[in-house]
Design a protein around this motif. Structure first.
Motif, PDB file in Angstrom:
ATOM      1  N   LYS A 131     -15.038 -30.203 -11.675  1.00  0.00           N
ATOM      2  CA  LYS A 131     -15.337 -29.493 -10.423  1.00  0.00           C
ATOM      3  C   LYS A 131     -14.381 -29.882  -9.310  1.00  0.00           C
ATOM      4  O   LYS A 131     -14.473 -29.365  -8.197  1.00  0.00           O
ATOM      5  CB  LYS A 131     -16.766 -29.830  -9.953  1.00  0.00           C
TER       6      LYS A 131
ATOM      7  N   GLY B  36      -9.476 -21.667  -9.245  1.00  0.00           N
ATOM      8  CA  GLY B  36     -10.514 -22.601  -8.769  1.00  0.00           C
ATOM      9  C   GLY B  36     -11.742 -21.911  -8.218  1.00  0.00           C
ATOM     10  O   GLY B  36     -12.876 -22.282  -8.532  1.00  0.00           O
ATOM     11  N   GLU B  37     -11.521 -20.903  -7.416  1.00  0.00           N
ATOM     12  CA  GLU B  37     -12.660 -20.241  -6.766  1.00  0.00           C
ATOM     13  C   GLU B  37     -13.591 -19.619  -7.813  1.00  0.00           C
ATOM     14  O   GLU B  37     -14.798 -19.828  -7.791  1.00  0.00           O
ATOM     15  CB  GLU B  37     -12.133 -19.162  -5.804  1.00  0.00           C
ATOM     16  N   LYS B  38     -12.990 -18.878  -8.759  1.00  0.00           N
ATOM     17  CA  LYS B  38     -13.777 -18.241  -9.824  1.00  0.00           C
ATOM     18  C   LYS B  38     -14.532 -19.268 -10.656  1.00  0.00           C
ATOM     19  O   LYS B  38     -15.634 -19.044 -11.112  1.00  0.00           O
ATOM     20  CB  LYS B  38     -12.821 -17.510 -10.787  1.00  0.00           C
ATOM     21  N   CYS B  39     -13.862 -20.414 -10.885  1.00  0.00           N
ATOM     22  CA  CYS B  39     -14.418 -21.403 -11.803  1.00  0.00           C
ATOM     23  C   CYS B  39     -15.247 -22.465 -11.080  1.00  0.00           C
ATOM     24  O   CYS B  39     -15.730 -23.406 -11.713  1.00  0.00           O
ATOM     25  CB  CYS B  39     -13.297 -22.066 -12.598  1.00  0.00           C
ATOM     26  N   GLY B  40     -15.374 -22.337  -9.768  1.00  0.00           N
ATOM     27  CA  GLY B  40     -16.183 -23.298  -9.017  1.00  0.00           C
ATOM     28  C   GLY B  40     -15.553 -24.676  -8.905  1.00  0.00           C
ATOM     29  O   GLY B  40     -16.255 -25.686  -8.879  1.00  0.00           O
ATOM     30  N   VAL B  41     -14.230 -24.721  -8.840  1.00  0.00           N
ATOM     31  CA  VAL B  41     -13.535 -26.006  -8.743  1.00  0.00           C
ATOM     32  C   VAL B  41     -12.942 -26.146  -7.344  1.00  0.00           C
ATOM     33  O   VAL B  41     -12.269 -25.228  -6.860  1.00  0.00           O
ATOM     34  CB  VAL B  41     -12.387 -26.102  -9.772  1.00  0.00           C
TER      35      VAL B  41
END
Lengths: 664, 293
Positions: free
Chosen positions: A219, A240-245
């Motif tokens: 994360k 990152g945004e799509k993957c919640g990172v």
């Protein structure tokens, strides 16, 4: 062995080589062929020499190989420097509006294939100079017997966001090149390929470090830009945004690693990435992670060192650094991915080890495995990766008494609570501390408490060793030679072994992935039976060989080392093995080819790139105290001799530049 | 997150007694932090105190909450990572002038630029105490120390002015001889949304024989008593930041409301990272894979 074909593309940075190589590779991969590519790029944005090789094969290609069947030359420099590498039966494809390809530069059985790009693109209106790549690519499709429509599909996907008009324009240009080749040339491939039509992902190791991290639940990713690790940051930043990172570019690597450790301590899976120089700045904090038992994953992508070194070239020279990072003894895991798809799994495993054993896990990669793209099998990567978080305590009822973060347990692992948990407040300290985390470094100094807590921390390494797979010997047990490598050299050593087998030299291979903790017992048992052990490493001193001796007491019989910035190719290793088996000494003299490359260096730095080397001959009697290579230099435009360079065969010294005008 | 009940002050006291020299300014800072936490009714489980190395950096060990006693100069980075991992924690960084304005200066400046919601308390004693009295980044010019026997030749860092140009949104200075006033400043900093700096004159009674309690007592005055001063007026704040000599201001120098880093970070929209599921949707994985073909 299946059929294969290697294309080399050379030009200046800014010529759009990357894009053409990518289009070619993806077109080929969609047909079900395997691709392995390597880009010898430089750290400049425009100009300079770029050299990309794309190996296409019906069977899995483990390296970019050492053949060249077709050269696409985007500038004169490329023709001069690489045309002679093309093997018999091959060709040099080039834009004949821009320069020529003298037959004297070609080996026997190699042809020059001029393509008049302007004439072909004229009917299509205004066309950007960079479109010459697409014309040549169209011709290549015909020459290599690929499928036109496959490339059309790739272009449609690549330019999809720019609209149909741009796609159509590209396809027309591609068609122009294809039709011209069909009309004027004959295919270089004699037989048709067997297209399996299996679609395979075309990936780099860095992309898979990032994807592996996301799949493992990472994360938090922090980094400071540094070649060749930056593409992990780029992938993370764009996904990152799509993957919640949370993706954090920091002010320096000190912040990078300390933030990742802070995030890991607070309970999220955190990773950071860098190269050798950045890792050097991180070292103190790696020890902190060991001391406060915080899980963190650090990817160290090696490039040529020391110091700033050769930023865009590969090496395996940071092993000593990664082993030795930070003061004192503390538990750390070091993993070296063996090949591209392994970057994904190493990352998944790194997170599990980091959290189960509450320690820093260092992934030691290199430019080669991190940045070269290749096709992997579709099921090499999986959605349902194992996630093991280790002993996490989520509640601490008041009846439990005071929480001991560093409880002395028989396993060495102390169950972890995360900040925010009611009733288990504690402070982690980088000073030595007791079970509760209370400092024993100042007023409460206590040798026995120190001894037991040190043993507790280090004990975890025994568990890690049981948790990771011991290396296995690949190849026949009774081989004459055992090749030992670590990390990314696995594939190229395997291919070198195939070459040696064809020549009747039986070899086997021990490839090391887990460097720390080390399977000393298993490795000793394997190598004790070996007849001749040769360590293959991409560094000067043989850092792994030294480590192997420390861990097993086994001294390798010889080492094959490379530290010129370029990765091993199968034939380099096989030739060296033959030399060692024959008992010949290593030849460190400057070869004729190297003398020519050194002449290019002089031409670029001192002669404004306006000349080129021609004849090279060795002269023995001279005043320089060593034989020299005399390299004749001619003017690029007129071919008129401009002088001679004298390069020391032993030292590589540039002894003299004798311009014609000086009366020689 | 604040509970309704005000907890007794002992709630915030660590199990270990401070090991500072008797009379050390840091006692006042510790007490002020306890009072601030009590005043804000913060549950101890939600406080995360991070320090670096130095006498003052021992503070987290004497305070009851979660925390990390990290490396010299790196507290800000560790705290930033922890805050991004769990932004529901009240993250307080404590340390000294050497730790924050010397070896850790880079992180300090960048944390202010980011406007992360952190509270930074610097126990500024203008000397390296733990290493027995060398010049620090805030040691005044001419001051003779063990490492500057002929007098310090470098200008001291001006933390308030530096914070003003670096984007901090809450800038205060306290004096450990004024614990209640300091507690208010710290509470204001923790309550403030964004980066807050509380620089504290925290005299070293052992190694700084110049900047002593009496030295400060004679000079400090409270900005709140200057009725004409407005801490939202940047120009006025700058003027106050450079006041030094016979009269030295303490109190709130500057305050503004700006969007925080946490608010702009898209990955934090769904709540603290630490509470997000580890696994992404299968559909997203398939989309990511599709990019490779």
């Amino acid at each position: 062995m299946g059929r294969e074909f290697t294309v080399g593309i050379g030009g200046a940075a800014g010529d759009g080589l990357d894009k053409s190589g990518d289009t070619l590779a993806k077109s080929v991969s969609r047909l079900g062929l395997h691709v392995c590519a390597y880009n010898s790029y430089q750290s400049i944005i425009r100009g300079g020499h770029i050299w990309l090789r794309v190996r296409i094969a019906e069977e899995k290609a483990y390296s970019h190989g050492d053949h060249l069947n077709l050269l696409i030359a985007l500038n004169q420099d490329t023709v001069e420097r690489h045309a002679r590498e093309v093997e018999s039966g091959g060709a040099v494809l080039y834009n004949s509006d821009r320069f020529t390809c003298e037959t004297s530069l070609l080996r026997d059985g190699v042809v020059g294939l001029p393509v008049p790009v302007n004439e072909i693109t004229k009917p299509l209106g205004r066309v950007l100079p960079i479109m010459q790549n697409t014309v040549l690519l169209g011709a290549l499709i015909y020459l290599v017997r690929l499928e036109f429509d496959s490339t059309v599909g790739v272009l449609a996907d690549t330019f999809g966001h720019k609209g149909q008009a741009v796609i159509d324009q590209n396809v027309k240009i591609l068609r122009g090149g294809f039709d011209y080749a069909k009309e004027h040339f004959v295919p270089l491939m004699k037989d048709a390929w067997k297209f399996s039509r299996i679609r395979r992902p075309f990936v780099t190791g860095n992309e898979l470090f990032a994807l592996g991290a996301v799949m493992a639940g990472c994360k938090f990713y922090s980094a400071y830009p540094m070649t060749p690790a930056s593409s992990i940051l780029h992938w993370m930043a764009s996904h990152g945004e799509k993957c919640g990172v949370v993706v954090k570019q920091c002010e320096d690597e000190l912040a990078v690693v300390n933030m990742a450790i802070g995030a890991g301590h607070a309970g999220v899976r955190a990773m950071c990435g860098t190269s050798g120089g950045g890792f050097a700045l991180m070292t103190e904090a790696i020890g902190m992670a060991g001391m406060i038992e915080a899980p963190v994953v650090v990817v160290e992508v090696q490039r040529g060192g020391p110091s700033t070194g050769i930023p865009t070239k590969t090496e395996q020279g940071d092993l000593n650094q990664v082993f030795g990072a930070s003061q004192g003894d503390f538990p750390r895991v070091i993993i070296a991915p063996l090949e591209t798809y392994d970057c994904f799994w190493c990352t998944v495993e790194a997170f599990n080890l980091a959290e189960k054993y509450q320690l820093p896990v260092l992934i030691i990669s290199d430019l080669l495995v991190s940045e070269h793209p290749e096709t992997i099998e579709p099921d090499d990567l999986r959605y349902d990766v194992p996630i093991e978080r280790g002993e996490l305590v989520t509640e601490w009822p008041s009846g439990n008494g005071r929480y001991k973060r560093y409880a002395n347990t028989s396993s060495g692992v102390s169950p972890r609570v995360l900040p925010g948990t009611e009733g288990a407040e504690y402070v982690a300290a980088t000073d030595e501390h007791d079970e509760e985390g209370i400092l024993i470094s100042d007023v409460f100094t206590s040798p026995p408490v120190r001894r037991k807590i040190m043993e507790k921390r280090m004990k975890k390494m025994e568990l890690v060793l049981k948790d990771i797979k011991a290396p296995v010997l690949e190849g026949p047990a009774d081989a004459a030679v055992t090749l030992v490598g670590w990390g990314s050299t696995g594939g190229v050593i395997r291919e070198a072994r195939q070459l040696l087998a064809a020549e009747g030299i039986k070899t086997n291979q021990l490839q090391i992935k887990y460097l720390n903790p080390f399977h000393s017992k298993e490795v000793t048992e394997i190598l004790r039976k070996s007849k001749k052990i040769i360590c293959v490493e991409v560094n000067y001193s043989g850092q792994f060989a030294r480590f192997l001796r420390a861990e097993t007491g086994i001294t390798v019989h010889d080492k094959i080392l490379k530290y010129d910035g370029e990765p091993f190719e199968p034939r380099i290793i096989s030739e060296e093995v033959k030399r060692i088996v024959a008992g010949k000494p290593r030849d460190l003299d400057v070869s004729m080819e190297e003398a020519r490359e050194m002449a290019y260096h002089y031409i670029r730095t001192h002669l404004a790139d306006a000349a080129r080397p021609t004849r090279v001959e060795m002269v023995k009697g001279n005043s320089h105290g060593e034989p020299v290579w005399v390299v004749e230099i001619v003017k690029r435009d007129t071919g008129e001799k401009s002088g001679e360079l004298e390069i020391g065969v032993k030292t590589g010294a540039l002894h003299a530049w004798q311009p014609v005008a000086a009366g020689r | 997150m604040a509970t309704v009940v005000e907890l007794p002050l002992e709630t915030y006291q660590g199990v270990v007694e401070p090991d500072w020299c008797p009379g050390c300014g840091d006692f006042g800072v510790l007490r002020a932090l306890e009072i601030a936490a009590q005043k804000l009714r913060l549950p101890t489980k939600d406080i995360f105190v991070v320090s670096g190395i130095g006498c003052s950096s021992n503070l987290p060990g004497f305070f009851h909450s979660y925390g990390v006693h990290s490396l010299h100069g790196r507290a800000m980075a560790v705290a930033s990572g922890a805050k991004l991992a769990n932004h529901e924690l009240h993250v307080v960084i404590t340390g000294g002038d050497g730790d924050g304005y010397g070896i850790g200066l880079n992180h300090f400046i960048h944390a202010m630029r980011r406007n992360l919601d952190l509270t930074y308390i610097v126990m500024n004693n203008q000397i390296y105490g733990l290493t027995t009295g060398q010049a620090s980044p805030t040691t005044t010019k001419g001051h003779k120390t063990k490492s500057t026997p002929r007098g310090n030749v470098e200008l001291p860092i001006n933390p308030v002015a530096l914070a003003l140009v670096s984007g901090a949104t809450y800038i205060a200075r306290g004096f450990s001889g004024e614990a209640k006033h300091l507690a208010d400043l710290i509470a204001g900093g923790i309550a403030h949304k964004g980066f807050s700096l509380v620089d504290v004159f925290s005299p070293c009674v052992t190694y700084n024989i110049v900047n002593t309690y009496p030295w400060f007592k004679q000079r400090v005055y409270k900005l709140e008593d200057d009725k004409g001063f407005d801490p939202t007026d940047t120009e006025a704040s700058f003027k106050k930041a450079f006041e030094w000599g016979d009269k030295i201001p303490i109190g709130l120098f500057y305050k503004s409301e700006e969007v925080t880093y946490e608010e702009t970070e898209p990955a934090l929209k769904k709540g603290p990272l630490v509470r997000q599921p580890l696994t992404i949707e299968k559909k997203l994985f398939d989309d990511l894979m599709a990019e490779f073909y």
